[in-house]
Design a protein around this motif. Structure first.
Motif, short mmCIF file in Angstrom:
data_model
loop_
_atom_site.label_atom_id
_atom_site.label_comp_id
_atom_site.label_asym_id
_atom_site.label_seq_id
_atom_site.Cartn_x
_atom_site.Cartn_y
_atom_site.Cartn_z
N LYS A 218 34.60 100.97 5.46
CA LYS A 218 35.25 101.10 4.16
C LYS A 218 34.42 102.01 3.25
N GLY A 219 35.09 102.99 2.64
CA GLY A 219 34.41 103.90 1.72
C GLY A 219 33.71 105.07 2.38
N ALA A 220 33.83 105.20 3.71
CA ALA A 220 33.14 106.28 4.42
C ALA A 220 33.67 107.65 4.01
N PHE A 221 34.94 107.71 3.63
CA PHE A 221 35.54 108.96 3.17
C PHE A 221 36.77 108.61 2.34
N THR A 222 37.33 109.59 1.69
CA THR A 222 38.51 109.36 0.86
C THR A 222 39.65 108.83 1.73
N GLY A 223 40.20 107.70 1.33
CA GLY A 223 41.28 107.09 2.09
C GLY A 223 40.83 105.97 3.00
N ALA A 224 39.51 105.82 3.20
CA ALA A 224 38.98 104.73 4.03
C ALA A 224 38.85 103.47 3.18
N VAL A 225 39.97 102.79 2.95
CA VAL A 225 39.99 101.66 2.02
C VAL A 225 39.62 100.34 2.68
N VAL A 226 39.61 100.31 4.02
CA VAL A 226 39.20 99.10 4.75
C VAL A 226 38.40 99.52 5.97
N ASP A 227 37.63 98.57 6.51
CA ASP A 227 36.97 98.83 7.80
C ASP A 227 38.04 98.99 8.87
N ARG A 228 37.82 99.91 9.81
CA ARG A 228 38.81 100.14 10.86
C ARG A 228 38.13 100.33 12.21
N ALA A 229 38.60 99.56 13.19
CA ALA A 229 38.09 99.70 14.55
C ALA A 229 38.75 100.90 15.21
N GLY A 230 37.96 101.69 15.94
CA GLY A 230 38.50 102.85 16.64
C GLY A 230 39.01 102.46 18.02
N LEU A 231 39.47 103.46 18.76
CA LEU A 231 40.07 103.21 20.07
C LEU A 231 39.04 102.72 21.09
N PHE A 232 37.78 103.11 20.94
CA PHE A 232 36.75 102.61 21.85
C PHE A 232 36.61 101.10 21.73
N GLU A 233 36.66 100.60 20.51
CA GLU A 233 36.57 99.14 20.30
C GLU A 233 37.84 98.45 20.78
N GLN A 234 39.00 99.08 20.54
CA GLN A 234 40.25 98.48 20.97
C GLN A 234 40.35 98.38 22.49
N ALA A 235 39.70 99.30 23.19
CA ALA A 235 39.76 99.31 24.66
C ALA A 235 38.59 98.56 25.29
N GLU A 236 37.80 97.86 24.50
CA GLU A 236 36.60 97.18 25.00
C GLU A 236 36.91 96.35 26.25
N GLY A 237 36.14 96.59 27.30
CA GLY A 237 36.32 95.87 28.56
C GLY A 237 37.39 96.47 29.44
N GLY A 238 38.20 97.38 28.88
CA GLY A 238 39.30 97.98 29.63
C GLY A 238 39.10 99.45 29.88
N THR A 239 40.19 100.21 29.71
CA THR A 239 40.17 101.65 30.01
C THR A 239 40.67 102.44 28.82
N LEU A 240 39.98 103.53 28.50
CA LEU A 240 40.42 104.45 27.46
C LEU A 240 40.82 105.75 28.13
N PHE A 241 42.09 106.12 27.97
CA PHE A 241 42.62 107.34 28.58
C PHE A 241 42.66 108.44 27.53
N LEU A 242 41.84 109.46 27.71
CA LEU A 242 41.74 110.58 26.78
C LEU A 242 42.54 111.74 27.33
#
Length: 458
Positions: A218-242
């Protein structure tokens, strides 16, 4: 639930009949057996969602029947009833797989609740099993249609690499099924119970892709009003397809390399690293080795990604698979898939000759169109005009010869490319993103070509 079959097993006729009447009044289908041996015969000839059995019976006991049921039909729920309950018996019954254990005399409402709960649990287990089977069927090799030698080679390689956790690089033209291959690797591998998260790197604006992948505070840049998990965190334990990994900006490639090397990353605006347990599968419709030579892709990242390479063949390389694919897509889109007849020989000849710049995805769109405007078979009349007309252009090309004075091939090819760009924009009403998709390229590549030919008005 109302049609669930329940088997009542008790050597006392009065108890059997009481329970059967109770169950039927609740809407279940109840059958009776006077012994464990009789119950086993019924279980061998048909399936039951629930068995309610007395423990103390002549011959095989209720506990012995429970053991046999779990060997014969493990999914059947078993509820045991006895007049002589002990803690030891209850523990043994639960270890053997009984749903529950109830002592006589019991209240009618109590048995109703137990029966309802047992059947609900069995139904949920069945739905979960069906869902797992559906996922495995959808994303196993059945999702990749074809029996040509090139596709068989792909299946063999996917099967081998799926069993590992190695990083995989999938290369191939747009529309060849790179994401299907990635899903097949994931759902046939050790991480199949975890998430498969896919992202098209070429579809995300450069100023947002880092936040999309790694998240932000939160507050890292304009528009970052809340903490947000990225796709790496969302795919934890699984697979991230880039997908379209070649479109990732150079400055971000260094951060991707760090994740692959150190297994950790940092959210934008954070001051602490986070561990990452994610399998990476990357894909590109561009030759990354050429990008490395051009300096637009890091060589060290390329070699980190290219542990195992799977190359998806274009549809032009496997024309023998076209009839299979046509039938598959017809059944997919048709409201009456069972009435599929065939594809007209003339139509099939045209499709086999056509080069399919959009590969399997383009063929899928063509078949969907045929289903919408056609009937139970695909004919020449139901194919798009540009596909049919290509046959005529091939005939003309066969008569083509290079003039004595020579030809400027680069200028000639540029002219063809420019016409395709203009036509795609015209067909899509000037919407560049749609025009890029029509030509099977990323928006960034499409925009680059517009700039190259001075056609970008922004």
């Amino acid at each position: 639930m109302e049609q669930s079959r329940v088997l009542v097993v008790d050597d006392e006729l009065s108890m059997r009949e009481f329970l059967a009447i109770l169950l039927e009044r609740e809407g279940y289908l109840a059958e009776q057996a006077g012994s464990a041996e009789e119950a086993l015969k019924l279980l061998e000839s048909g399936s039951f969602e629930l068995v309610i059995s007395d423990v103390s019976m002549p011959g095989l006991s209720g506990l012995e029947l429970l053991e046999r049921i779990k060997q014969l039909t493990p999914e059947t729920a078993v509820l045991l009833i006895t007049a002589y309950t002990t803690a030891e018996q209850a523990v043994e019954a639960m270890k053997l797989g009984a749903y529950d254990y109830i002592a006589k005399p019991f209240k009618v409402e109590e048995i109703k609740v137990l029966v309802r709960n047992a059947l609900e649990k069995r139904m949920l287990q069945r739905e979960n099993r069906l869902l797992r089977n559906e996922v495995q069927e959808r994303f196993s090799f059945s999702g990749l249609i074809g029996k040509s030698p090139k596709m068989k080679a792909v299946y063999s390689l996917i099967e081998k690499v799926a069993a590992s956790t190695a990083t995989v690089l999938i290369l191939g033209e747009s529309g060849t099924g790179k994401e299907l291959a990635a899903r097949a690797i994931h759902y046939n591998g050790p991480r199949k119970e975890k998430r498969f998260v896919a992202v098209n790197c070429g579809a995300i604006p450069e100023n947002l892709i880092e936040s999309e992948l790694f998240g932000h505070r939160k507050g890292a840049f304009t528009g970052a009003v809340v903490d947000r998990a990225g796709l790496f965190e969302q795919a934890e334990g699984g697979t991230l397809f880039l997908d379209e990994i070649g479109e990732v900006p150079l400055q971000l490639q260094a951060k991707l390399l760090r994740v692959l090397q150190e297994k950790e990353f940092r959210r934008i605006g954070d001051d602490a690293d986070r561990k990452s347990d994610v399998r990476i599968i990357a894909a590109s419709n561009r030759e990354l080795e050429e990008q490395v030579k051009e300096g637009s892709f890091r060589e060290d990242l390329y070699y980190r990604l290219d542990v195992v390479q799977v190359r998806m063949p274009s549809l032009r390389e496997r024309p023998d698979d076209i009839p299979l694919l046509v039938e598959h897509f017809y059944r997919k889109f048709s409201e009456k898939p069972d009435i599929w007849n065939s594809i007209d020989n003339d139509a099939l000849k045209v499709l086999i000759t056509y080069p399919f710049p959009g590969n399997v995805r383009e063929l899928e769109n063509i078949v969907e169109r045929c289903v919408v405007i056609g009937d139970s078979s695909i004919t020449l009349d139901s194919l798009p005009a540009h596909v049919v007309n290509f046959q005529q252009s091939v005939t003309k090309a066969e008569k083509f010869s290079i003039p004595a004075e020579g030809v400027n091939l680069e200028a000639y090819l540029d002219g063809i490319e420019k016409r395709y760009l203009l036509q795609s924009l015209e067909q899509c009403g000037g919407v560049k993103k749609k025009a890029a998709e029509l030509l099977g390229m990323t928006f960034r590549s499409f925009r680059y070509r517009l700039v190259k030919f001075g056609m970008d008005d922004e």
